[in-house]
Design an enzyme around this catalytic site. Sequence first.
Site, PDB file in Angstrom:
ATOM      1  N   PRO A  90       0.785  -1.225   0.000  1.00  0.00           N
ATOM      2  CA  PRO A  90       0.000   0.000   0.000  1.00  0.00           C
ATOM      3  C   PRO A  90       0.821   1.281   0.000  1.00  0.00           C
ATOM      4  O   PRO A  90       1.828   1.390   0.696  1.00  0.00           O
ATOM      5  CB  PRO A  90      -0.836  -0.104   1.286  1.00  0.00           C
ATOM      6  CG  PRO A  90      -0.153  -1.125   2.118  1.00  0.00           C
ATOM      7  CD  PRO A  90       0.517  -2.067   1.164  1.00  0.00           C
ATOM      8  N   ASN A  91       0.351   2.206  -0.807  1.00  0.00           N
ATOM      9  CA  ASN A  91       0.868   3.581  -0.924  1.00  0.00           C
ATOM     10  C   ASN A  91       2.173   3.674  -1.707  1.00  0.00           C
ATOM     11  O   ASN A  91       2.618   4.781  -2.024  1.00  0.00           O
ATOM     12  CB  ASN A  91       1.033   4.240   0.466  1.00  0.00           C
ATOM     13  CG  ASN A  91      -0.297   4.367   1.181  1.00  0.00           C
ATOM     14  OD1 ASN A  91      -1.236   4.888   0.608  1.00  0.00           O
ATOM     15  ND2 ASN A  91      -0.403   3.842   2.385  1.00  0.00           N
ATOM     16  N   ARG A  93       5.583  12.332  -3.009  1.00  0.00           N
ATOM     17  CA  ARG A  93       5.474  12.977  -1.693  1.00  0.00           C
ATOM     18  C   ARG A  93       6.499  12.393  -0.723  1.00  0.00           C
ATOM     19  O   ARG A  93       7.033  11.310  -0.985  1.00  0.00           O
ATOM     20  CB  ARG A  93       4.064  12.768  -1.126  1.00  0.00           C
ATOM     21  CG  ARG A  93       3.114  13.840  -1.621  1.00  0.00           C
ATOM     22  CD  ARG A  93       1.739  13.613  -1.064  1.00  0.00           C
ATOM     23  NE  ARG A  93       1.008  12.627  -1.854  1.00  0.00           N
ATOM     24  CZ  ARG A  93       0.036  11.845  -1.375  1.00  0.00           C
ATOM     25  NH1 ARG A  93      -0.298  11.911  -0.112  1.00  0.00           N
ATOM     26  NH2 ARG A  93      -0.581  11.005  -2.168  1.00  0.00           N
ATOM     27  N   TYR A 119      11.348   8.819   1.562  1.00  0.00           N
ATOM     28  CA  TYR A 119      11.312   7.731   0.584  1.00  0.00           C
ATOM     29  C   TYR A 119      12.058   8.017  -0.722  1.00  0.00           C
ATOM     30  O   TYR A 119      12.094   7.168  -1.613  1.00  0.00           O
ATOM     31  CB  TYR A 119       9.855   7.357   0.275  1.00  0.00           C
ATOM     32  CG  TYR A 119       9.113   6.875   1.514  1.00  0.00           C
ATOM     33  CD1 TYR A 119       9.538   5.736   2.195  1.00  0.00           C
ATOM     34  CD2 TYR A 119       8.012   7.558   2.017  1.00  0.00           C
ATOM     35  CE1 TYR A 119       8.894   5.288   3.333  1.00  0.00           C
ATOM     36  CE2 TYR A 119       7.358   7.117   3.157  1.00  0.00           C
ATOM     37  CZ  TYR A 119       7.800   5.989   3.814  1.00  0.00           C
ATOM     38  OH  TYR A 119       7.159   5.548   4.939  1.00  0.00           O
ATOM     39  N   ASN A 161       8.103  -5.654  -0.561  1.00  0.00           N
ATOM     40  CA  ASN A 161       7.963  -4.453   0.251  1.00  0.00           C
ATOM     41  C   ASN A 161       6.471  -4.348   0.557  1.00  0.00           C
ATOM     42  O   ASN A 161       5.696  -3.823  -0.255  1.00  0.00           O
ATOM     43  CB  ASN A 161       8.472  -3.200  -0.472  1.00  0.00           C
ATOM     44  CG  ASN A 161       8.412  -1.977   0.450  1.00  0.00           C
ATOM     45  OD1 ASN A 161       7.795  -2.021   1.518  1.00  0.00           O
ATOM     46  ND2 ASN A 161       9.054  -0.892   0.047  1.00  0.00           N
ATOM     47  N   ALA A 199       3.049  -0.798   5.024  1.00  0.00           N
ATOM     48  CA  ALA A 199       2.551  -0.850   6.408  1.00  0.00           C
ATOM     49  C   ALA A 199       2.008  -2.233   6.785  1.00  0.00           C
ATOM     50  O   ALA A 199       1.961  -2.575   7.974  1.00  0.00           O
ATOM     51  CB  ALA A 199       1.483   0.214   6.614  1.00  0.00           C
ATOM     52  N   GLU A 226      12.422  -9.667   2.595  1.00  0.00           N
ATOM     53  CA  GLU A 226      11.649  -8.491   3.022  1.00  0.00           C
ATOM     54  C   GLU A 226      12.465  -7.246   2.713  1.00  0.00           C
ATOM     55  O   GLU A 226      13.670  -7.199   3.003  1.00  0.00           O
ATOM     56  CB  GLU A 226      11.367  -8.569   4.523  1.00  0.00           C
ATOM     57  CG  GLU A 226      10.679  -7.309   5.047  1.00  0.00           C
ATOM     58  CD  GLU A 226      10.466  -7.325   6.553  1.00  0.00           C
ATOM     59  OE1 GLU A 226      10.409  -8.418   7.150  1.00  0.00           O
ATOM     60  OE2 GLU A 226      10.357  -6.222   7.123  1.00  0.00           O
ATOM     61  N   HIS A 261      12.613  -2.799   2.570  1.00  0.00           N
ATOM     62  CA  HIS A 261      12.075  -1.467   2.853  1.00  0.00           C
ATOM     63  C   HIS A 261      13.032  -0.420   2.329  1.00  0.00           C
ATOM     64  O   HIS A 261      14.255  -0.567   2.444  1.00  0.00           O
ATOM     65  CB  HIS A 261      11.879  -1.255   4.357  1.00  0.00           C
ATOM     66  CG  HIS A 261      10.924  -2.240   4.940  1.00  0.00           C
ATOM     67  ND1 HIS A 261       9.575  -2.149   4.724  1.00  0.00           N
ATOM     68  CD2 HIS A 261      11.135  -3.351   5.670  1.00  0.00           C
ATOM     69  CE1 HIS A 261       8.992  -3.173   5.321  1.00  0.00           C
ATOM     70  NE2 HIS A 261       9.908  -3.919   5.891  1.00  0.00           N
ATOM     71  N   SER A 279      13.178   2.687   3.602  1.00  0.00           N
ATOM     72  CA  SER A 279      13.689   3.396   4.780  1.00  0.00           C
ATOM     73  C   SER A 279      14.243   2.395   5.788  1.00  0.00           C
ATOM     74  O   SER A 279      13.930   1.197   5.726  1.00  0.00           O
ATOM     75  CB  SER A 279      12.562   4.212   5.415  1.00  0.00           C
ATOM     76  OG  SER A 279      11.524   3.359   5.874  1.00  0.00           O
ATOM     77  N   ARG A 337      13.051   4.304  12.921  1.00  0.00           N
ATOM     78  CA  ARG A 337      11.799   5.080  12.891  1.00  0.00           C
ATOM     79  C   ARG A 337      10.920   4.705  14.098  1.00  0.00           C
ATOM     80  O   ARG A 337      11.420   4.205  15.094  1.00  0.00           O
ATOM     81  CB  ARG A 337      11.112   4.843  11.543  1.00  0.00           C
ATOM     82  CG  ARG A 337      11.985   5.278  10.356  1.00  0.00           C
ATOM     83  CD  ARG A 337      11.286   5.089   9.039  1.00  0.00           C
ATOM     84  NE  ARG A 337      10.123   5.960   8.928  1.00  0.00           N
ATOM     85  CZ  ARG A 337       9.196   5.834   7.968  1.00  0.00           C
ATOM     86  NH1 ARG A 337       9.324   4.880   7.042  1.00  0.00           N
ATOM     87  NH2 ARG A 337       8.166   6.653   7.928  1.00  0.00           N
ATOM     88  N   ARG A 357       7.101   0.385  13.710  1.00  0.00           N
ATOM     89  CA  ARG A 357       7.712  -0.135  12.466  1.00  0.00           C
ATOM     90  C   ARG A 357       8.814  -1.153  12.760  1.00  0.00           C
ATOM     91  O   ARG A 357       9.410  -1.704  11.831  1.00  0.00           O
ATOM     92  CB  ARG A 357       8.279   1.015  11.629  1.00  0.00           C
ATOM     93  CG  ARG A 357       7.232   1.956  11.105  1.00  0.00           C
ATOM     94  CD  ARG A 357       7.816   2.991  10.154  1.00  0.00           C
ATOM     95  NE  ARG A 357       6.997   4.186  10.122  1.00  0.00           N
ATOM     96  CZ  ARG A 357       5.911   4.360   9.370  1.00  0.00           C
ATOM     97  NH1 ARG A 357       5.528   3.414   8.541  1.00  0.00           N
ATOM     98  NH2 ARG A 357       5.221   5.480   9.421  1.00  0.00           N
TER      99      ARG A 357
HETATM  100  O1  CA2 Z   1      10.376   2.041   3.971  1.00  0.00           O
HETATM  101  C1  CA2 Z   1       9.562   1.342   3.380  1.00  0.00           C
HETATM  102  O2  CA2 Z   1       9.766   0.874   2.267  1.00  0.00           O
HETATM  103  C2  CA2 Z   1       8.179   1.092   4.020  1.00  0.00           C
HETATM  104  O3  CA2 Z   1       7.761  -0.220   3.665  1.00  0.00           O
HETATM  105  C3  CA2 Z   1       7.238   2.126   3.451  1.00  0.00           C
HETATM  106  C4  CA2 Z   1       5.843   2.076   4.078  1.00  0.00           C
HETATM  107  C5  CA2 Z   1       5.927   2.118   5.593  1.00  0.00           C
HETATM  108  O4  CA2 Z   1       4.637   1.965   6.157  1.00  0.00           O
HETATM  109  C6  CA2 Z   1       6.840   1.018   6.130  1.00  0.00           C
HETATM  110  O5  CA2 Z   1       6.919   1.128   7.545  1.00  0.00           O
HETATM  111  C7  CA2 Z   1       8.238   1.158   5.544  1.00  0.00           C
HETATM  112  C8  CA2 Z   1       5.004   3.279   3.624  1.00  0.00           C
HETATM  113  C9  CA2 Z   1       4.933   3.474   2.147  1.00  0.00           C
HETATM  114  C10 CA2 Z   1       4.320   4.817   1.890  1.00  0.00           C
HETATM  115  O6  CA2 Z   1       4.776   5.271   0.668  1.00  0.00           O
HETATM  116  C11 CA2 Z   1       4.628   6.582   0.375  1.00  0.00           C
HETATM  117  C12 CA2 Z   1       5.266   7.017  -0.752  1.00  0.00           C
HETATM  118  C13 CA2 Z   1       5.186   8.338  -1.115  1.00  0.00           C
HETATM  119  C14 CA2 Z   1       4.446   9.236  -0.353  1.00  0.00           C
HETATM  120  C15 CA2 Z   1       3.796   8.782   0.778  1.00  0.00           C
HETATM  121  C16 CA2 Z   1       3.886   7.439   1.130  1.00  0.00           C
END
Ligand code: CA2
Length: 147
Positions: free
Chosen positions: A10-11, A18, A23, A74, A77, A98, A100, A102, A107, A111
Amino acid sequence: MPGFLILNGPNLNLLGTRQPEVYGCTTLADIEAMCRDHGARTGVRVEFAQSNHEGALVDAIHDTRGRLDGLILNAGAYTHTSIALMDAISSAEIPTVELHLSNVHAREAFRHQSYIAKVAVGVICGFGARGYTLAMDALQSHLEARS
Ligand code: CA2
């Protein structure tokens, strides 16, 4: 030639649009191109997908069973919440890395928990978009060492 599914949760479709301070500026389409390029150079067939829906991610993991050699996930959340994704990986019996962008350990405390890590070969985090090709190399070495 081994085949890998690189699956994004997701996202992650919003990457590059953003929160670049967290990211980075690379879009998911850029990452897909990097992975396909890297696969062509290293002898890996790449499938690439993203969904914002937990059930669709479960279906995509099931669909790897007996068809592909590895999964790079990836899960966004869902990493921190989804027993369903953990069970899907176990039932598909697919070697999984797995991933990520970040460094989740630097964090928020929520997480630091991962259901995916419990069934993964290993975890790569904190290297931004470059982590995807690092994960491909790690998975390829793991499969070569195993065979
Ligand atoms: O660091 C990562 O790759 C995460 O999987 C990213 C997830 C976060 O919930 C994990 O804890 C770590 C969030 C992805 C959100 O992606 C966005 C991208 C651009 C703008 C806003 C959110």
